[in-house]
Design an enzyme around this catalytic site. Structure first.
Site, PDB file in Angstrom:
ATOM      1  N   ASP A 117      40.137  51.172  45.964  1.00 34.49           N
ATOM      2  CA  ASP A 117      41.043  52.143  45.334  1.00 34.49           C
ATOM      3  C   ASP A 117      42.038  52.661  46.375  1.00 34.49           C
ATOM      4  O   ASP A 117      41.634  53.025  47.483  1.00 34.49           O
ATOM      5  CB  ASP A 117      40.237  53.315  44.751  1.00 34.49           C
ATOM      6  CG  ASP A 117      39.368  52.876  43.576  1.00 34.49           C
ATOM      7  OD1 ASP A 117      39.662  51.837  42.970  1.00 34.49           O
ATOM      8  OD2 ASP A 117      38.380  53.575  43.270  1.00 34.49           O
ATOM      9  N   ASP A 153      45.919  43.521  47.055  1.00 35.67           N
ATOM     10  CA  ASP A 153      47.325  43.178  46.804  1.00 35.67           C
ATOM     11  C   ASP A 153      48.200  44.406  47.048  1.00 35.67           C
ATOM     12  O   ASP A 153      49.406  44.331  46.878  1.00 35.67           O
ATOM     13  CB  ASP A 153      47.521  42.718  45.344  1.00 35.67           C
ATOM     14  CG  ASP A 153      47.345  43.868  44.374  1.00 35.67           C
ATOM     15  OD1 ASP A 153      46.416  44.674  44.566  1.00 35.67           O
ATOM     16  OD2 ASP A 153      48.155  43.989  43.430  1.00 35.67           O
ATOM     17  N   THR A 192      37.848  37.684  43.436  1.00 36.02           N
ATOM     18  CA  THR A 192      37.253  38.836  42.762  1.00 36.02           C
ATOM     19  C   THR A 192      37.961  38.995  41.401  1.00 36.02           C
ATOM     20  O   THR A 192      38.991  38.362  41.151  1.00 36.02           O
ATOM     21  CB  THR A 192      37.429  40.129  43.586  1.00 36.02           C
ATOM     22  OG1 THR A 192      38.756  40.622  43.404  1.00 36.02           O
ATOM     23  CG2 THR A 192      37.177  39.903  45.064  1.00 36.02           C
ATOM     24  N   TYR A 194      39.705  41.556  40.404  1.00 33.00           N
ATOM     25  CA  TYR A 194      41.048  42.085  40.647  1.00 33.00           C
ATOM     26  C   TYR A 194      41.955  41.035  41.273  1.00 33.00           C
ATOM     27  O   TYR A 194      43.146  40.992  41.009  1.00 33.00           O
ATOM     28  CB  TYR A 194      40.969  43.339  41.527  1.00 33.00           C
ATOM     29  CG  TYR A 194      40.817  44.605  40.715  1.00 33.00           C
ATOM     30  CD1 TYR A 194      39.681  44.817  39.946  1.00 33.00           C
ATOM     31  CD2 TYR A 194      41.804  45.585  40.700  1.00 33.00           C
ATOM     32  CE1 TYR A 194      39.529  45.977  39.192  1.00 33.00           C
ATOM     33  CE2 TYR A 194      41.668  46.738  39.947  1.00 33.00           C
ATOM     34  CZ  TYR A 194      40.531  46.926  39.193  1.00 33.00           C
ATOM     35  OH  TYR A 194      40.399  48.065  38.446  1.00 33.00           O
ATOM     36  N   GLU A 195      41.381  40.199  42.116  1.00 36.31           N
ATOM     37  CA  GLU A 195      42.183  39.148  42.760  1.00 36.31           C
ATOM     38  C   GLU A 195      42.721  38.178  41.712  1.00 36.31           C
ATOM     39  O   GLU A 195      43.889  37.781  41.760  1.00 36.31           O
ATOM     40  CB  GLU A 195      41.307  38.420  43.786  1.00 36.31           C
ATOM     41  CG  GLU A 195      42.049  37.415  44.638  1.00 36.31           C
ATOM     42  CD  GLU A 195      41.169  36.871  45.760  1.00 36.31           C
ATOM     43  OE1 GLU A 195      40.029  37.351  45.922  1.00 36.31           O
ATOM     44  OE2 GLU A 195      41.625  35.964  46.465  1.00 36.31           O
TER      45      GLU A 195
HETATM   46  N1  SAM Z   1      35.847  44.816  44.198  1.00 33.85           N
HETATM   47  C1  SAM Z   1      36.161  44.634  42.795  1.00 33.85           C
HETATM   48  C2  SAM Z   1      37.255  43.593  42.637  1.00 33.85           C
HETATM   49  O1  SAM Z   1      37.914  43.256  43.642  1.00 33.85           O
HETATM   50  O2  SAM Z   1      37.433  43.097  41.518  1.00 33.85           O
HETATM   51  C3  SAM Z   1      36.529  45.982  42.140  1.00 33.85           C
HETATM   52  C4  SAM Z   1      37.780  46.641  42.613  1.00 33.85           C
HETATM   53  S1  SAM Z   1      38.045  48.249  41.869  1.00 33.85           S
HETATM   54  C5  SAM Z   1      39.757  48.528  42.061  1.00 33.85           C
HETATM   55  C6  SAM Z   1      37.349  49.351  43.075  1.00 33.85           C
HETATM   56  C7  SAM Z   1      35.918  49.711  42.802  1.00 33.85           C
HETATM   57  O3  SAM Z   1      35.419  50.468  43.907  1.00 33.85           O
HETATM   58  C8  SAM Z   1      35.710  50.564  41.559  1.00 33.85           C
HETATM   59  O4  SAM Z   1      34.725  49.965  40.739  1.00 33.85           O
HETATM   60  C9  SAM Z   1      35.261  51.910  42.112  1.00 33.85           C
HETATM   61  O5  SAM Z   1      34.381  52.598  41.244  1.00 33.85           O
HETATM   62  C10 SAM Z   1      34.588  51.512  43.411  1.00 33.85           C
HETATM   63  N2  SAM Z   1      34.583  52.580  44.435  1.00 33.85           N
HETATM   64  C11 SAM Z   1      35.644  53.291  44.849  1.00 33.85           C
HETATM   65  N3  SAM Z   1      35.287  54.192  45.783  1.00 33.85           N
HETATM   66  C12 SAM Z   1      33.957  54.033  45.974  1.00 33.85           C
HETATM   67  C13 SAM Z   1      33.008  54.664  46.804  1.00 33.85           C
HETATM   68  N4  SAM Z   1      33.350  55.663  47.617  1.00 33.85           N
HETATM   69  N5  SAM Z   1      31.720  54.245  46.749  1.00 33.85           N
HETATM   70  C14 SAM Z   1      31.356  53.243  45.907  1.00 33.85           C
HETATM   71  N6  SAM Z   1      32.221  52.610  45.085  1.00 33.85           N
HETATM   72  C15 SAM Z   1      33.495  52.986  45.114  1.00 33.85           C
END
Ligand code: SAM
Length: 212
Positions: A117, A153, A192, A194-195
């Site tokens: 994020d 990205d 992934t 998202y990728e």
């Molecule tokens: N890694 C996956 C992908 O590339 O498809 C998911 C990407 S998604 C944008 C980011 C994920 O990180 C979300 O599911 C979010 O809940 C998790 N996340 C963000 N901050 C986190 C934290 N401090 N601890 C655990 N998970 C976290």
């Protein structure tokens, strides 16, 4: 990727044999969970878990742990494991801020951060998973010659992540601003969720691999 709150997801996670409850009680003894001494690699912010499930399937001699903050997302990874169970993959629902409570010194062989994020506001910078604050936490749990692999990205987030390295005492083995155009780096690349989505929209994918 906060899915709508899925009713019962917390209960499913609490009951699932694929999630580790009270993970801090495993600190320093994660090999007991897997019943072997294979290296332990973790993905922080795993989302629905496609990347880690594929890695675990391809590498039975490595143990993987997926860490995810939200139950509604983690539920998807559990459902995938129910369809295709793997002995070398487990999940933890937790905020990665507490990661040092859960893994012992040098217990982790490699850390993956994928499409973390961005937290675009400056005042939230310390919440970004590749921030200096998080690198200090990873420093405690990652083995001496262990590496962190980060893909995104999001160019501003990636530039921030690269800038954070020097002061935090990390060095880059690899920095690319267009992973998918690099034949060598793409060898063995697992996409992934998202990728797939963002590279499908034409966005270049940035990646670094860092060590101390
Ligand atoms: N890694 C996956 C992908 O590339 O498809 C998911 C990407 S998604 C944008 C980011 C994920 O990180 C979300 O599911 C979010 O809940 C998790 N996340 C963000 N901050 C986190 C934290 N401090 N601890 C655990 N998970 C976290």
């Amino acid at each position: 990727m906060r899915l709508r709150n899925i009713t019962g997801s917390r209960e499913v996670i609490a009951d699932s044999r694929f999630t580790v409850k009270e993970p801090e009680t495993q600190k320093g003894k994660w090999s007991e969970i897997f019943g072997n001494a294979y290296p332990i690699r973790i993905e922080i912010g795993m989302g629905k878990g496609k990347f880690l499930h594929t890695l675990a399937k391809n590498n039975p001699d490595i143990n993987y742990i997926g860490i995810e903050k939200y139950s509604s997302v983690l539920l998807r990874a559990i459902q995938k494991m129910e369809e295709d169970e793997l002995p070398n993959l487990r999940f933890i629902r937790m905020d990665a801020e507490d990661i040092e409570e859960v893994f012992g010194e040098g217990e982790v062989d490699r850390i993956y951060l994928n499409f973390s994020d961005p937290w675009p506001k400056d005042r939230h910078a310390k919440r970004r998973l590749p921030s200096g604050q998080f690198l200090a936490r990873y420093d405690k749990i990652l083995k001496k010659d262990g590496v962190i692999e980060f893909k995104t990205d999001n160019r501003p987030l990636f530039d921030f992540a690269v800038e954070e390295l020097k002061e935090a005492g990390w060095k880059a083995d690899v920095v690319t601003y267009d992973l998918h155009a690099d034949e060598k780096l793409m060898e063995g690349n697992i996409m992934t969720e998202y990728e797939e989505k963002f590279s499908g929209m034409g966005n270049p994918i940035c990646k670094y691999i860092i060590r101390r």
